[in-house]
Motif scaffolding. Structure first.
Motif, PDB file in Angstrom:
ATOM      1  N   GLN A 233       0.878  -1.244  -0.055  1.00 55.04           N
ATOM      2  CA  GLN A 233      -0.038  -0.126   0.059  1.00 55.04           C
ATOM      3  C   GLN A 233       0.687   1.192  -0.011  1.00 55.04           C
ATOM      4  O   GLN A 233       0.405   2.225  -0.598  1.00 55.04           O
TER       5      GLN A 233
ATOM      6  N   GLN B  35      -3.088  -5.948  -4.592  1.00 51.48           N
ATOM      7  CA  GLN B  35      -2.359  -5.326  -5.777  1.00 51.48           C
ATOM      8  C   GLN B  35      -3.377  -4.924  -6.793  1.00 51.48           C
ATOM      9  O   GLN B  35      -2.909  -3.911  -7.406  1.00 51.48           O
TER      10      GLN B  35
ATOM     11  N   ASP C  82       3.507  -0.318  -9.762  1.00 51.09           N
ATOM     12  CA  ASP C  82       2.696  -0.229 -10.926  1.00 51.09           C
ATOM     13  C   ASP C  82       2.185  -1.738 -11.448  1.00 51.09           C
ATOM     14  O   ASP C  82       0.963  -1.975 -11.815  1.00 51.09           O
TER      15      ASP C  82
ATOM     16  N   ILE D 207      -4.553  -1.518  -6.161  1.00 52.14           N
ATOM     17  CA  ILE D 207      -3.543  -0.450  -6.627  1.00 52.14           C
ATOM     18  C   ILE D 207      -3.288  -0.378  -7.922  1.00 52.14           C
ATOM     19  O   ILE D 207      -3.421   0.838  -8.507  1.00 52.14           O
TER      20      ILE D 207
ATOM     21  N   GLN E 234       2.947   1.435  -3.634  1.00 49.68           N
ATOM     22  CA  GLN E 234       2.067   1.696  -4.723  1.00 49.68           C
ATOM     23  C   GLN E 234       2.850   1.443  -5.980  1.00 49.68           C
ATOM     24  O   GLN E 234       2.938   2.162  -7.025  1.00 49.68           O
TER      25      GLN E 234
ATOM     26  N   ARG F 120      -4.024   2.906 -10.230  1.00 46.79           N
ATOM     27  CA  ARG F 120      -2.922   3.734 -10.885  1.00 46.79           C
ATOM     28  C   ARG F 120      -3.113   4.019 -12.463  1.00 46.79           C
ATOM     29  O   ARG F 120      -2.956   4.730 -13.018  1.00 46.79           O
TER      30      ARG F 120
END
Length: 446
Positions: free
Chosen positions: A323, A366, A328, A369, A326, A373
């Motif tokens: 977390q 993930q 990609d 996240i 972050q 993104r």
């Protein structure tokens, strides 16, 4: 006398693929015809992978298929060394030869011994392209800069298979890159077992390229590659301090703002058991600083869950770290024992069902996240490189997408775009892994 025909099966990672390309190139130089059928070949070469058990099973299956369909088989690659080589020879006693990774001369010697090349071969007529035989599409290519690794991670047997770090001379690497670019390559994917360590074994010796001195070191290599006018993407980068020197090059657009760093875990106790650097809190600080210098930086990584001794607290530490970081692009593996790895002797193995449960929780974390993104890119204009077409659409990649392992950018109504085309597109949608884009409106269009 007709040309002797060789079939080839290439398994495993990009580093093994480069080994295959080198063998194929030498076969062509020596006058052999490369064929895509077992039945049409005089001999079959199988380049194996031996990293994890599932890869070994795939390799054994490929050898078995080649033996059944052809009968004359030469085996090489990561499974062709140590106890795995014994397994191959016991399973397939009729195999002609078994050698380890990067054993180019031994493979060629076995081919010559069992299937002599045609005496009619004329190297001046049977031309090999200057860049050699490539197994990737024309518009991208892997550029291997070193062999082996000096790390002794407890879960890995790569050093036992491929040895310690051996860096290629920087002039040789850059000359190969030039040949690839001259042949139409639009993207160079720099690979090795430990790209950050390039040149350590040579004490960063100064080499020469185009008559100019260049240190055998990652930063100087990237500076030289940046002059070739193509995308330069870095894989398998350990976060040594000098990696910080690359971020300004990325911010200036000289190399792609993309780092592939195999973090593997975040818990200090697990990292210690893995025999990896255990300063993940400092790594988080560095990631923040990198993004301050280069906000567009894309970071991909791989992790292992269920490593021996991993507690719920260790795993929660990893989720919290994710977390914070972050990242990609992320891959995750459930720990699998590899024969010969020291981690096999560690206490407190994690039950398979708990490994699966943690893997699912990791991937769910993930995914959110990644989706966030990617959603932030909607509405932006991005440069992409087209790989192929599917139906009415073109399938491309942005700077944040390495081939085969990351997501893609799907360009709607753009099937006419040829592979290797670079262009700017507008991002219109996103999901957890991929982006959708549309072609820019041409002047005069409504």
């Amino acid at each position: 006398m007709s040309q002797a025909k060789v079939g080839f099966v290439s398994l495993g990672c990009p580093k093994a693929l480069v080994d295959s390309e080198r063998i194929l190139t030498q076969l062509k130089i020596d006058g052999y015809q490369l064929v895509s059928s077992y039945h049409g070949a005089d001999v079959v070469v199988v380049n194996t992978c031996g990293f994890i058990d599932s890869a070994k099973q795939e390799s054994l299956q490929a050898i078995g298929e080649a033996m059944q369909a052809n009968g004359k088989v030469i085996v090489t690659g990561c499974m062709g060394k140590g106890k795995d080589a014994e397994v191959i020879q016991q399973s397939f006693p009729q195999v002609l030869s078994v050698t380890g990774p990067a054993a180019y001369e031994e493979v060629m010697g076995a081919v010559h011994q069992h299937v002599p090349a045609s005496t009619e071969h004329n190297p001046h007529i049977d031309l090999v392209p200057p860049q050699g035989i490539k197994l990737t599409p024309r518009h991208y290519a892997y550029l291997k800069i070193s062999e082996g690794c000096n790390h002794r991670c407890s879960f890995c047997i790569i050093p036992a298979m491929r040895g310690d770090l051996v860096s290629r001379p920087v002039g040789d690497v850059l000359e190969e890159a030039e040949r690839l670019v001259a042949a139409g390559t639009k993207e160079l994917l720099v690979i090795s077992q430990d790209t950050s360590a390039y040149g350590v074994d040579l004490k960063y010796r100064t080499g020469f390229w185009q008559g100019r001195p260049v240190k055998t070191r990652m930063t100087e290599l990237c500076q030289a590659l940046s002059q070739m006018g193509v995308w330069v993407r870095l894989h398998y980068v350990y976060p040594y301090p000098h990696v910080d020197e690359l971020i300004p090059l990325m911010a200036e657009g000289k190399i792609l703002p993309y780092l592939d760093i195999p973090f593997q875990h975040s818990s200090p106790s697990i990292l210690k058991a893995m025999k990896r650097p255990a300063h993940q809190e400092k790594t988080l600080d560095r990631i923040r600083k990198w993004r301050q210098i280069c906000p567009e930086l894309a970071i991909r990584s791989t992790f292992i869950v269920g490593f021996p001794g991993e507690t719920e607290a260790d795993f929660e530490h990893l989720l919290d770290w994710l977390q914070e970081a972050q990242l990609d692009r992320v891959g995750c593996f459930k720990y699998s024992p590899v024969e010969g790895a020291s981690a096999n002797a560690l206490a407190n193995p994690v039950p398979e069902e708990l490994k699966q449960e943690r893997w699912e929780r990791f991937m769910a974390t993930q995914q959110k996240i990644s989706a966030q993104r990617l959603q932030a890119k909607v509405g932006k204009t991005m440069e992409v490189l087209v790989d192929s077409s599917e139906g009415d659409n073109a399938v491309a990649r942005s700077y944040a997408d390495a081939p085969e392992i990351d997501g893609v950018v799907i360009i709607e109504d753009a099937a006419h775009l040829a592979a290797g085309t670079k262009l700017e597109v507008k991002i219109v949608a996103a999901d957890e892994y991929d982006l959708w884009a549309e072609l820019p409106v041409q002047s005069g269009e409504m």
